[in-house]
Design a protein around this motif. Sequence first.
Motif, short mmCIF file in Angstrom:
data_model
loop_
_atom_site.label_atom_id
_atom_site.label_comp_id
_atom_site.label_asym_id
_atom_site.label_seq_id
_atom_site.Cartn_x
_atom_site.Cartn_y
_atom_site.Cartn_z
N GLU B 83 0.78 -1.32 0.06
CA GLU B 83 0.03 -0.14 -0.10
C GLU B 83 0.90 1.13 0.02
O GLU B 83 0.43 2.22 -0.82
N ARG B 84 1.93 1.17 0.76
CA ARG B 84 2.72 2.21 1.04
C ARG B 84 3.45 2.65 -0.29
O ARG B 84 3.65 3.74 -0.85
N LEU B 85 3.91 1.69 -0.94
CA LEU B 85 4.62 1.83 -2.41
C LEU B 85 3.72 2.24 -3.31
O LEU B 85 4.04 3.13 -4.15
N ALA B 86 2.47 1.56 -3.34
CA ALA B 86 1.37 2.18 -4.49
C ALA B 86 0.90 3.93 -4.09
O ALA B 86 1.11 4.50 -5.12
N ALA B 87 0.89 3.96 -2.67
CA ALA B 87 0.69 5.45 -2.52
C ALA B 87 1.77 6.31 -2.80
O ALA B 87 1.48 7.48 -3.68
N HIS B 88 3.05 5.77 -2.72
CA HIS B 88 4.18 6.63 -3.02
C HIS B 88 4.32 6.93 -4.43
O HIS B 88 4.31 8.19 -5.07
N PHE B 89 4.12 5.98 -5.44
CA PHE B 89 4.06 6.00 -6.71
C PHE B 89 2.74 6.89 -7.42
O PHE B 89 2.81 7.66 -8.34
N GLY B 90 1.72 6.40 -6.47
CA GLY B 90 0.68 7.27 -6.94
C GLY B 90 0.47 8.97 -6.79
O GLY B 90 0.16 9.50 -7.65
N HIS B 91 1.20 9.09 -5.60
CA HIS B 91 1.34 10.56 -5.35
C HIS B 91 2.39 11.11 -6.39
O HIS B 91 2.24 12.32 -6.94
N ILE B 92 3.21 10.39 -6.59
CA ILE B 92 4.44 11.14 -7.83
C ILE B 92 3.26 11.16 -9.22
O ILE B 92 3.78 12.19 -9.84
N ALA B 93 2.87 10.19 -9.36
CA ALA B 93 1.92 10.43 -10.60
C ALA B 93 1.24 11.48 -10.58
O ALA B 93 0.72 12.24 -11.65
N LEU B 94 0.49 11.66 -9.59
CA LEU B 94 -0.52 12.97 -9.36
C LEU B 94 0.23 14.46 -9.60
O LEU B 94 -0.13 15.27 -10.35
N TYR B 95 1.56 14.27 -8.90
CA TYR B 95 2.33 15.52 -9.34
C TYR B 95 2.93 15.67 -10.80
O TYR B 95 2.68 16.56 -11.41
N VAL B 96 3.01 14.51 -11.35
CA VAL B 96 3.60 14.54 -12.64
C VAL B 96 2.43 14.86 -13.63
O VAL B 96 2.52 15.91 -14.65
N LEU B 97 1.24 14.35 -13.38
CA LEU B 97 0.23 14.62 -14.12
C LEU B 97 -0.50 15.93 -14.19
O LEU B 97 -0.70 16.71 -15.02
N MET B 98 -0.39 16.47 -12.96
CA MET B 98 -0.53 18.06 -12.67
C MET B 98 0.26 18.74 -13.47
O MET B 98 -0.13 19.88 -14.25
N LEU B 99 1.60 18.64 -13.58
CA LEU B 99 2.52 19.54 -14.36
C LEU B 99 2.38 19.17 -15.72
O LEU B 99 2.53 20.45 -16.31
N ALA B 100 1.91 17.92 -15.92
CA ALA B 100 1.77 17.91 -17.58
C ALA B 100 0.57 18.67 -17.94
O ALA B 100 0.62 19.25 -19.11
N VAL B 101 -0.74 18.49 -17.31
CA VAL B 101 -1.78 19.27 -17.57
C VAL B 101 -1.45 20.71 -17.68
O VAL B 101 -1.88 21.51 -18.42
N LEU B 102 -0.91 21.29 -16.63
CA LEU B 102 -0.54 22.68 -16.41
C LEU B 102 0.34 23.28 -17.65
O LEU B 102 0.17 24.37 -18.23
N PHE B 103 1.63 22.42 -17.91
CA PHE B 103 2.27 22.77 -18.90
C PHE B 103 1.79 22.72 -20.14
O PHE B 103 2.06 23.68 -21.26
N SER B 104 1.18 21.75 -20.49
CA SER B 104 0.63 21.49 -21.79
C SER B 104 -0.41 22.36 -22.02
O SER B 104 -0.42 23.13 -23.19
N GLY B 105 -1.07 22.94 -21.14
CA GLY B 105 -2.22 24.10 -21.23
C GLY B 105 -1.44 25.26 -21.60
O GLY B 105 -2.02 26.09 -22.57
N TYR B 106 -0.34 25.59 -21.01
CA TYR B 106 0.55 26.87 -21.21
C TYR B 106 1.16 26.84 -22.66
O TYR B 106 0.99 27.97 -23.38
N LEU B 107 1.42 25.45 -23.09
CA LEU B 107 1.97 25.44 -24.49
C LEU B 107 1.01 25.70 -25.57
O LEU B 107 1.11 26.16 -26.54
N ILE B 108 -0.39 25.27 -25.24
CA ILE B 108 -1.34 25.70 -26.21
C ILE B 108 -1.46 27.07 -26.45
O ILE B 108 -1.40 27.54 -27.55
N SER B 109 -1.65 27.65 -25.44
CA SER B 109 -1.95 29.30 -25.60
C SER B 109 -0.79 29.88 -26.14
O SER B 109 -0.82 30.89 -26.75
N THR B 110 0.46 29.54 -25.83
CA THR B 110 1.66 30.30 -26.53
C THR B 110 2.26 29.79 -27.71
O THR B 110 3.36 30.09 -28.00
N ALA B 111 1.59 28.83 -28.18
CA ALA B 111 2.14 27.98 -29.40
C ALA B 111 2.55 29.03 -30.61
O ALA B 111 3.67 28.57 -31.25
#
Lengths: 194, 184
Positions: B83-111
């Motif tokens: 569980e702790r291992l799954a939680a750890h990777f889950g949390h990393i994935a949440l951060y990575v996805l947030m950055l991906a969503v936010l940064f890709s959104g930025y790249l759309i408007s500034t294309a």
Amino acid sequence: MFKRAAIVTALSAASLAVAGHALADDYVIDTEGQHAFVQFKINHLGFSYILGQFEDFEGSFHYDPDDLEASSVEMEVQVGSLHTNHAERDRHFLSDDFLSADEYPTATFVSTGFEPKGEDEGVLSGELTLKGETREIEMPVTLMGEGDDPWGNYRAGFEGSTTLTLADYGIDMSDFPEVMHELELYVTFEGVRQ
Amino acid sequence: MWSNTRSGWGLISIALHWLSALVVVGLFALGWWMTDLGYFDAWYNRAPWWHRSIGMLLLFATLLRIVWRLAQPTPQAHGSRLERLAAHFGHIALYVLMLAVLFSGYLISTAKGRGISVFDWFEVPALISGLPDQASVAGAIHWYSALALIVLAVGHTLAALKHHFLDRHDTLVRMLNPARARRR
């Protein structure tokens, strides 16, 4: 003391009201939604045309249908934003062979008068500054439309074009055929009423 | 109060967590709704203006949040090793996805090289533009990573509820109460 303060307050309120009225006919060119274009068309050796545009500019205008003579336009164009779909040609145009964009990074137009001619048409005159040279130009313009837009603003849109002689602006075209000594400037924009 | 300890989250982490949760869900709903608006809808321009402005603020908050997370102690994870291992990777994935969503959104408007105005207060400059098909590619990444983020956030929520109701861990309580960080 208090009396004077009251008078000053009343006066500034009155002047604000006047300014507010004047503002009602002031428009900002919609570069945010990019409903504005500054394009040029110049012959290429008698074979065809090169079309290009400036992508970075801003401007404003004053337009009151009930007082057309008071119309005015101001625009400032970033010369370096020239774009003709060919990076190396753009660089050549911006070089000292033509526009010297490093030395003269902006081109401006400031109107000096407007003469209405017929319905929705007129001739705009003003000072065009390009490559550091200022020349009086005239541009026939047309009101294309005005009214409420779907997003809560009021818009008015125009188009106009004129022919520029490049030598007037210190651009030496003597090595090129006669047909390339002039170019056609075309401008169209919508303004959002402030 | 403000800082994290091994036993709980401080107020800064708690505030950033719930603010992000609220804004992520809000922006997802707003984005879903606004991309279906017709051209003549009164919100056609205004809704994306809000979406971009809030999105840029969330991007800054998220960068700050990641710095804070790395600089601060992380409360001890609960549950089995798996569980702790799954939680750890889950949390990393949440951060990575947030950055991906936010940064890709930025790249759309500034294309095309134009910056993003944040509530007309200031402009975030376009740092990366003119990549091949930038707006379309960034748009696809934005959509799929947003979808993945929401799915993972639902999983994150279910896991938190399991810890709270089934395992009787203080996982959820310590994300609500900064006083937990004080207990040893």
